[in-house]
Design a protein around this motif. Structure first.
Motif, PDB file in Angstrom:
ATOM      1  N   LYS A   1      34.429  46.926  86.662  1.00 58.32           N
ATOM      2  CA  LYS A   1      33.842  47.506  85.461  1.00 58.32           C
ATOM      3  C   LYS A   1      32.340  47.258  85.423  1.00 58.32           C
ATOM      4  CE  LYS A   1      34.464  47.623  80.439  1.00 58.32           C
ATOM      5  NZ  LYS A   1      35.192  47.040  79.291  1.00 58.32           N
ATOM      6  N   ILE A   2      31.602  48.312  85.113  1.00 60.00           N
ATOM      7  CA  ILE A   2      30.156  48.192  84.968  1.00 60.00           C
ATOM      8  C   ILE A   2      29.698  49.218  83.930  1.00 60.00           C
ATOM      9  CG2 ILE A   2      29.795  49.696  86.980  1.00 60.00           C
ATOM     10  CD1 ILE A   2      27.131  48.259  87.421  1.00 60.00           C
ATOM     11  N   GLY A   3      29.113  48.724  82.843  1.00 60.95           N
ATOM     12  CA  GLY A   3      28.674  49.627  81.786  1.00 60.95           C
ATOM     13  C   GLY A   3      29.830  50.418  81.203  1.00 60.95           C
ATOM     14  N   LYS A   4      29.692  51.734  81.187  1.00 61.03           N
ATOM     15  CA  LYS A   4      30.732  52.620  80.653  1.00 61.03           C
ATOM     16  C   LYS A   4      31.740  53.038  81.720  1.00 61.03           C
ATOM     17  CE  LYS A   4      27.793  54.623  77.048  1.00 61.03           C
ATOM     18  NZ  LYS A   4      27.231  55.889  76.508  1.00 61.03           N
ATOM     19  N   TYR A   5      31.678  52.398  82.872  1.00 62.88           N
ATOM     20  CA  TYR A   5      32.568  52.777  83.974  1.00 62.88           C
ATOM     21  C   TYR A   5      33.604  51.687  84.245  1.00 62.88           C
ATOM     22  CZ  TYR A   5      29.306  56.549  85.090  1.00 62.88           C
ATOM     23  OH  TYR A   5      28.525  57.672  85.025  1.00 62.88           O
ATOM     24  N   ASP A   6      34.813  52.135  84.520  1.00 63.20           N
ATOM     25  CA  ASP A   6      35.884  51.237  84.930  1.00 63.20           C
ATOM     26  C   ASP A   6      36.611  51.906  86.099  1.00 63.20           C
ATOM     27  OD1 ASP A   6      37.912  49.482  85.260  1.00 63.20           O
ATOM     28  OD2 ASP A   6      38.931  49.916  83.370  1.00 63.20           O
ATOM     29  N   PHE A   7      36.395  51.359  87.298  1.00 62.32           N
ATOM     30  CA  PHE A   7      36.927  51.976  88.515  1.00 62.32           C
ATOM     31  C   PHE A   7      38.280  51.411  88.933  1.00 62.32           C
ATOM     32  CE2 PHE A   7      32.260  52.155  88.729  1.00 62.32           C
ATOM     33  CZ  PHE A   7      32.076  53.526  88.864  1.00 62.32           C
ATOM     34  N   SER A   8      38.875  50.567  88.097  1.00 56.54           N
ATOM     35  CA  SER A   8      40.137  49.934  88.485  1.00 56.54           C
ATOM     36  C   SER A   8      41.293  50.927  88.548  1.00 56.54           C
ATOM     37  CB  SER A   8      40.482  48.789  87.528  1.00 56.54           C
ATOM     38  OG  SER A   8      40.597  49.278  86.199  1.00 56.54           O
ATOM     39  N   GLY A   9      41.079  52.142  88.055  1.00 58.80           N
ATOM     40  CA  GLY A   9      42.111  53.167  88.216  1.00 58.80           C
ATOM     41  C   GLY A   9      42.335  53.519  89.670  1.00 58.80           C
ATOM     42  N   PHE A  10      41.354  53.203  90.527  1.00 62.68           N
ATOM     43  CA  PHE A  10      41.498  53.427  91.963  1.00 62.68           C
ATOM     44  C   PHE A  10      42.326  52.331  92.631  1.00 62.68           C
ATOM     45  CE2 PHE A  10      37.592  55.960  91.314  1.00 62.68           C
ATOM     46  CZ  PHE A  10      37.922  57.112  92.027  1.00 62.68           C
TER      47      PHE A  10
ATOM     48  N   GLY B   1      37.751  61.227  91.933  1.00 62.06           N
ATOM     49  CA  GLY B   1      38.886  61.231  91.008  1.00 62.06           C
ATOM     50  C   GLY B   1      38.440  60.960  89.594  1.00 62.06           C
ATOM     51  N   ASP B   2      39.383  61.088  88.669  1.00 68.10           N
ATOM     52  CA  ASP B   2      39.089  60.881  87.251  1.00 68.10           C
ATOM     53  C   ASP B   2      38.712  59.433  86.945  1.00 68.10           C
ATOM     54  OD1 ASP B   2      39.273  62.267  84.514  1.00 68.10           O
ATOM     55  OD2 ASP B   2      40.487  60.464  84.198  1.00 68.10           O
ATOM     56  N   SER B   3      39.161  58.500  87.782  1.00 66.53           N
ATOM     57  CA  SER B   3      38.882  57.075  87.539  1.00 66.53           C
ATOM     58  C   SER B   3      37.422  56.706  87.762  1.00 66.53           C
ATOM     59  CB  SER B   3      39.760  56.210  88.446  1.00 66.53           C
ATOM     60  OG  SER B   3      41.120  56.369  88.131  1.00 66.53           O
ATOM     61  N   ALA B   4      36.635  57.640  88.313  1.00 66.38           N
ATOM     62  CA  ALA B   4      35.212  57.367  88.527  1.00 66.38           C
ATOM     63  C   ALA B   4      34.359  57.939  87.402  1.00 66.38           C
ATOM     64  CB  ALA B   4      34.758  57.959  89.864  1.00 66.38           C
ATOM     65  N   CYS B   5      34.995  58.474  86.363  1.00 66.76           N
ATOM     66  CA  CYS B   5      34.251  59.053  85.238  1.00 66.76           C
ATOM     67  C   CYS B   5      34.044  58.013  84.144  1.00 66.76           C
ATOM     68  CB  CYS B   5      35.005  60.259  84.671  1.00 66.76           C
ATOM     69  SG  CYS B   5      35.326  61.554  85.902  1.00 66.76           S
ATOM     70  N   GLU B   6      33.097  58.281  83.249  1.00 69.45           N
ATOM     71  CA  GLU B   6      32.826  57.364  82.151  1.00 69.45           C
ATOM     72  C   GLU B   6      34.056  57.195  81.272  1.00 69.45           C
ATOM     73  OE1 GLU B   6      28.022  57.930  81.338  1.00 69.45           O
ATOM     74  OE2 GLU B   6      29.489  58.457  79.815  1.00 69.45           O
ATOM     75  N   MET B   7      34.241  55.971  80.774  1.00 65.69           N
ATOM     76  CA  MET B   7      35.361  55.697  79.878  1.00 65.69           C
ATOM     77  C   MET B   7      35.123  56.355  78.528  1.00 65.69           C
ATOM     78  SD  MET B   7      36.300  51.697  80.568  1.00 65.69           S
ATOM     79  CE  MET B   7      34.664  51.140  80.061  1.00 65.69           C
ATOM     80  N   LYS B   8      36.205  56.865  77.938  1.00 64.00           N
ATOM     81  CA  LYS B   8      36.152  57.463  76.612  1.00 64.00           C
ATOM     82  C   LYS B   8      36.920  56.584  75.636  1.00 64.00           C
ATOM     83  CE  LYS B   8      33.994  60.959  78.381  1.00 64.00           C
ATOM     84  NZ  LYS B   8      32.537  61.104  78.211  1.00 64.00           N
ATOM     85  N   VAL B   9      36.389  56.454  74.418  1.00 66.53           N
ATOM     86  CA  VAL B   9      37.050  55.638  73.402  1.00 66.53           C
ATOM     87  C   VAL B   9      38.318  56.341  72.934  1.00 66.53           C
ATOM     88  CG1 VAL B   9      36.834  54.599  71.119  1.00 66.53           C
ATOM     89  CG2 VAL B   9      34.871  54.662  72.650  1.00 66.53           C
ATOM     90  N   ASP B  10      39.422  55.606  72.879  1.00 68.71           N
ATOM     91  CA  ASP B  10      40.687  56.155  72.394  1.00 68.71           C
ATOM     92  C   ASP B  10      40.649  56.174  70.870  1.00 68.71           C
ATOM     93  OD1 ASP B  10      43.283  56.814  71.760  1.00 68.71           O
ATOM     94  OD2 ASP B  10      44.146  55.655  73.405  1.00 68.71           O
ATOM     95  N   VAL B  11      40.355  57.339  70.299  1.00 69.47           N
ATOM     96  CA  VAL B  11      40.184  57.471  68.849  1.00 69.47           C
ATOM     97  C   VAL B  11      41.479  57.148  68.120  1.00 69.47           C
ATOM     98  CG1 VAL B  11      39.586  59.056  66.993  1.00 69.47           C
ATOM     99  CG2 VAL B  11      38.377  59.194  69.166  1.00 69.47           C
ATOM    100  N   ILE B  12      42.617  57.551  68.672  1.00 70.94           N
ATOM    101  CA  ILE B  12      43.903  57.312  68.014  1.00 70.94           C
ATOM    102  C   ILE B  12      44.187  55.822  67.926  1.00 70.94           C
ATOM    103  CG2 ILE B  12      46.393  57.673  68.196  1.00 70.94           C
ATOM    104  CD1 ILE B  12      45.823  60.336  69.485  1.00 70.94           C
ATOM    105  N   GLN B  13      43.946  55.088  69.016  1.00 68.89           N
ATOM    106  CA  GLN B  13      44.179  53.639  69.016  1.00 68.89           C
ATOM    107  C   GLN B  13      43.300  52.953  67.981  1.00 68.89           C
ATOM    108  OE1 GLN B  13      46.032  51.410  70.654  1.00 68.89           O
ATOM    109  NE2 GLN B  13      47.065  52.566  72.263  1.00 68.89           N
ATOM    110  N   VAL B  14      42.034  53.332  67.946  1.00 69.83           N
ATOM    111  CA  VAL B  14      41.103  52.722  66.989  1.00 69.83           C
ATOM    112  C   VAL B  14      41.527  53.044  65.556  1.00 69.83           C
ATOM    113  CG1 VAL B  14      38.725  52.716  66.176  1.00 69.83           C
ATOM    114  CG2 VAL B  14      39.191  52.748  68.630  1.00 69.83           C
ATOM    115  N   SER B  15      41.928  54.276  65.304  1.00 69.37           N
ATOM    116  CA  SER B  15      42.341  54.692  63.956  1.00 69.37           C
ATOM    117  C   SER B  15      43.572  53.911  63.500  1.00 69.37           C
ATOM    118  CB  SER B  15      42.630  56.194  63.925  1.00 69.37           C
ATOM    119  OG  SER B  15      41.483  56.931  64.274  1.00 69.37           O
TER     120      SER B  15
END
Length: 235
Positions: A38-47, A174-188
């Protein structure tokens, strides 16, 4: 009294529900957000392949200049199950059973891609000085490109120094190299649960204070009756 017990029961249910969401959220984080990935808004552990390995078949030249088949085994932010031990992240084995270690999980760096390109570069360093170039450091550079909605895929594995095995370059997307998005439903859900718990705790506190105040007033009333001259009801 029944009302208070009912309120307590509701509170326990809501707290358990909130804890369930929190535990589930923590499990997701523990599985998908490895600190080395993980670095900044990226989390590559999906790979990362849990207890597994990527396997890429290729060819290379041996010391005699002959072309031989070779299997490259590697993992992202973790050890490869196909290498000698769990600390090794990148290794290779040719059809002559020559094994080469290209990098360790504990000896790595991670950085983002430049020029506003989504993705990152993971570099592993080997625990040896078997190569004659690159300052004697064997390393593997894995470039991960963002491809929204696409499965994680190995594009290529290239040995840029086939004669001395110093520099291995791997490209993935792959999608795992894209910026992480906040899960709005989880937060709500978390916010709503927290507000409900706060509201019920406030109601309980008010109810308890009400009964305490009522009890005090009754006690004061009985005390006044007991101390009133000529009052024989307490004699």
């Amino acid at each position: 009294m029944k009302n208070i017990l009912t309120i307590y029961f509701i509170i326990i249910l809501i707290i358990n529900y909130s804890n369930g969401i929190s535990i589930e959220h923590d499990l997701v984080l523990s599985q998908q957000h490895h600190h080395r990935c993980k670095i900044g808004k990226y989390d590559f552990s999906g790979f990362t392949k849990e207890k597994g390995s990527y396997d890429y078949k290729s060819k290379k030249l041996n010391q005699l200049g002959e072309e031989v088949d070779v299997d490259y085994y590697f993992n992202i932010c973790s050890g490869s199950s196909k290498c000698d031990n769990s600390l090794i992240s990148v290794c290779s084995r040719d059809n002559q059973f020559n094994d080469i270690i290209y990098g360790q999980a504990l000896n790595s760096t991670l950085r983002r891609l430049k020029d506003n390109i989504e993705g990152g570069i993971l570099t592993y360093y080997a625990p040896s000085t078997q190569c004659s170039s690159n300052d004697g450091i064997m390393k593997t550079t894995i470039t991960m490109y963002c491809a929204k909605g696409q499965p994680n895929t190995v594009i290529s594995v290239v040995n840029n120094s086939p004669n001395n095995n110093c520099n291995l370059e791997i490209a993935m997307l792959g999608d795992s190299a894209c910026e992480m998005k906040v899960d709005v439903i989880q937060v709500s859900l978390f916010v709503v649960s927290a507000l409900l718990v706060l509201l019920i705790l406030t109601l309980i506190t008010c109810t308890i204070l009400y009964y305490i105040d009522k009890k005090k007033k009754l006690s004061m009333g009985y005390s006044k009756l007991a101390t009133t001259p000529g009052n024989d009801s307490f004699q």
